[in-house]
Every structure is written in C-alpha cells, then in structure tokens.
Design a protein around this motif. Sequence first.
Motif, mmCIF file in Angstrom:
data_model
loop_
_atom_site.group_PDB
_atom_site.id
_atom_site.type_symbol
_atom_site.label_atom_id
_atom_site.label_comp_id
_atom_site.label_asym_id
_atom_site.label_seq_id
_atom_site.Cartn_x
_atom_site.Cartn_y
_atom_site.Cartn_z
ATOM 1 N N GLY A 153 26.957 43.379 39.762
ATOM 2 C CA GLY A 153 28.447 43.442 39.612
ATOM 3 C C GLY A 153 28.904 42.520 40.693
ATOM 4 O O GLY A 153 30.064 41.893 40.045
ATOM 5 N N ARG A 154 28.399 42.013 41.796
ATOM 6 C CA ARG A 154 29.001 40.957 42.235
ATOM 7 C C ARG A 154 28.883 39.631 41.652
ATOM 8 O O ARG A 154 29.921 38.838 41.537
ATOM 9 C CB ARG A 154 28.069 40.634 43.736
ATOM 10 C CG ARG A 154 28.778 39.570 44.749
ATOM 11 C CD ARG A 154 28.091 39.532 45.888
ATOM 12 N NE ARG A 154 28.560 38.635 46.775
ATOM 13 C CZ ARG A 154 29.737 38.828 47.833
ATOM 14 N NH1 ARG A 154 30.332 40.208 47.503
ATOM 15 N NH2 ARG A 154 30.280 37.745 48.526
ATOM 16 N N ARG A 181 31.301 39.546 38.474
ATOM 17 C CA ARG A 181 32.638 39.770 38.925
ATOM 18 C C ARG A 181 33.673 38.697 38.483
ATOM 19 O O ARG A 181 34.695 39.057 37.752
ATOM 20 C CB ARG A 181 32.887 40.040 40.463
ATOM 21 C CG ARG A 181 34.291 40.461 40.683
ATOM 22 C CD ARG A 181 34.419 40.629 42.355
ATOM 23 N NE ARG A 181 33.321 41.543 42.907
ATOM 24 C CZ ARG A 181 32.956 41.532 44.084
ATOM 25 N NH1 ARG A 181 33.562 40.881 45.067
ATOM 26 N NH2 ARG A 181 32.086 42.498 44.308
ATOM 27 N N HIS A 224 34.344 39.464 34.715
ATOM 28 C CA HIS A 224 35.627 40.686 34.467
ATOM 29 C C HIS A 224 36.705 40.172 34.863
ATOM 30 O O HIS A 224 37.629 40.689 34.171
ATOM 31 C CB HIS A 224 35.015 42.090 35.561
ATOM 32 C CG HIS A 224 33.855 42.441 35.108
ATOM 33 N ND1 HIS A 224 33.576 42.844 33.752
ATOM 34 C CD2 HIS A 224 32.534 42.600 35.892
ATOM 35 C CE1 HIS A 224 32.386 43.686 33.819
ATOM 36 N NE2 HIS A 224 31.621 43.497 34.888
#
Length: 348
Positions: A93-94, A97, A100
């Motif tokens: 997710g990091r 990021r 996104h």
Amino acid sequence: MRLTARTRLTLLFSTLIALSGAVLTVIVIVLTFTPNQTRVEPKTVEKTQIVQLGVDMKAQARQELLDRLMLGAGIGIGVLTVASAGLGWLLAGRVLRPVHVVSGTARRLSQQNLHERIPVSGPQDEMRELAETFNDMLARLQRSFDAQSHFAANAAHELRGPMTTQRTLVEVAAGAPDAPPSLRELAGSLAPVLERQERLVNGLLELAWSEHGMTTIETVRVDSLVRAPGASLSLAPLTVSGDPTLLDLMVDNLVRNAFTHGKEVWISTTSDTLTVENTGQEVSAARLATLTEPFRRGSQDRLNGNGTGLGLAIVSAVVRAHNASLDLTPRPAGGIRATVRFPAGTMR
C-alpha cells in the motif's frame, strides 16, 4: 476473480516467505537427521544387545526430535506467512500510494481543472518519475486547451465585425430606391447565408466562453430560466449554486436545440434535474454519444438548416463546469430526451 496489484504483491511476498521457510526447514532436518555411516562391529553378544538398545533409544529420541521440529517448523512457517502477508499488505500500500494518487487525480480531471498537479515527494525512484511525468503531461494538455480556447474566442470575435459590416452593406444595397431587381434577389440569397454564419460565430464565442468555467457563483433558480413559448412545461423549484450566465446559456441552448429539431417539446424540472425532450427522427444510441461534440447534428455532421451544431457542445461544457451530468437518451417514438442532473453539493 480480479486481483488488485496490492493483493498480488501481498500474495507474492507471503508465498516467498512461506517457501523460504519450508526450504530452510528441509535443509535443517536433512542435515540434522542424516544417519552416520560409521559403524563399529561389537565383539560379544552382550555388547551387541547393549548397542542395539542404544540404537533403539537413539532412534526414538531422533523421532521425537523430528516430530518436535516438524511441529515447530509448521507453526513457525504459518506465523511467518500470516505476519508477512500483513506486512506485505502495508508495504504494498505504501509503495503503490503514488499510483492511487495519480489515478485519483486522473479521474477528477476535466478541462476546467487541468491546473491540478500531483504532489511530488520522496526519493528519486520510479514512482516519483511517474508523478513528474504525469504533471508534465497535464501542463502540456492545459497549454493545448488554453491555446485552442483562446484561438476560437479570438477568431470568432474578429469575425463578428466584418460579418456585421457585410450584412449591413447587403441590407443597405437591397433597400436602395434605385436597386435593380437582380441586386434585390442577390441580397435575398445572401441574407440567410450571412445569418447562418453569424449564428456560427456567436456559437463559437459561447462555446469558448462556457469552456472557461464559472466566473461567479450565485444561487440560481434554474426553473425560472426556462423561456419556451409553445412547450409543455412541468416546472418544480430547482435551485443550484452556479454561474447564472452560464446556466441561462445552457437552458437556452437546450430549448432552442429541442425546437430546432422537433415539433413538440416537453420541459420539466425536479429538485435536482432539468429534462428537455422533443419529437423528431429516431437517433441511435451510438449517434447520441457523439452529439456533444462540436458541429454534430442528430442525423448528420456540419452545418445544415437553422442549426450550428454547437448547442449540445455548449450545454456539455456548462454541465462540466458545474460538476453536473448530461444524459442523452432516445425517445421510443423518435426524438431525444436530454437530462441534466446536478450533484448534491450544488443544491441550495
């Protein structure tokens, strides 16, 4: 089943940890429990029995140790796999990021907010390069749209003067007392051509103006902007926050477009929608998808008849400026139903 990039990275990370733990366990067990090939031959029966007893005890101990190692390894690999899946999810997710952020910005972008940029921070890696490349692309798009809009506005503005002069000269020449019949006939032929050109220039000016976005924001009663003698009206209060001039331009173009291409027109408003529909020839769904482009008509392209092909393009630009939506659907008996739906944030 569609897996996201974050899920795939998490599964890959946890699978690698599980395989690494399994391989390490196999190596430890193989090295630990490989039997010793060195054997010492006993010389008496008593020694043989004692040695056999020791061998049996040793084998039992080895088996117990193997069972413990297998159980511990299984528990350890399971715990590591679960922990690595959680850690991999957070790390993925990091890492993803910035992707996104790029995709979120791309979804929000329109011609009215091309000035937005993605915040660039962090190390000089591929993700930062992606954000910087996207920002450069947005800057180029903004310059291109600005140049196109300014050119259309300037060209239309410069053409209005000469066209007004031409129309005046034709009217004066045709109205002269000594004007021959041939001149009057020529003036009569030129008048509709000049009127069509004037409508086109005015439409280009309105399109360029509407694409610049809102300049003032006020509370506007959209239903009060409807001026359509001869239409069937069903108007409920529709109050929004927006640019009154652009909203009036939107309503006017919807109404004029409906009357230009249909004999009967119905206009209705609700607390969040404006609907204009008319009779006319049948229009396919594929054709409807192109009608908001400049110079598109219901059954053909370019200029023909009384229209300019810019009405729905202007409406679409005003709708985008107010973060609303424009839906064009064909009526079963022919004609088009145009519905403008305003988001909750603009309602008052």
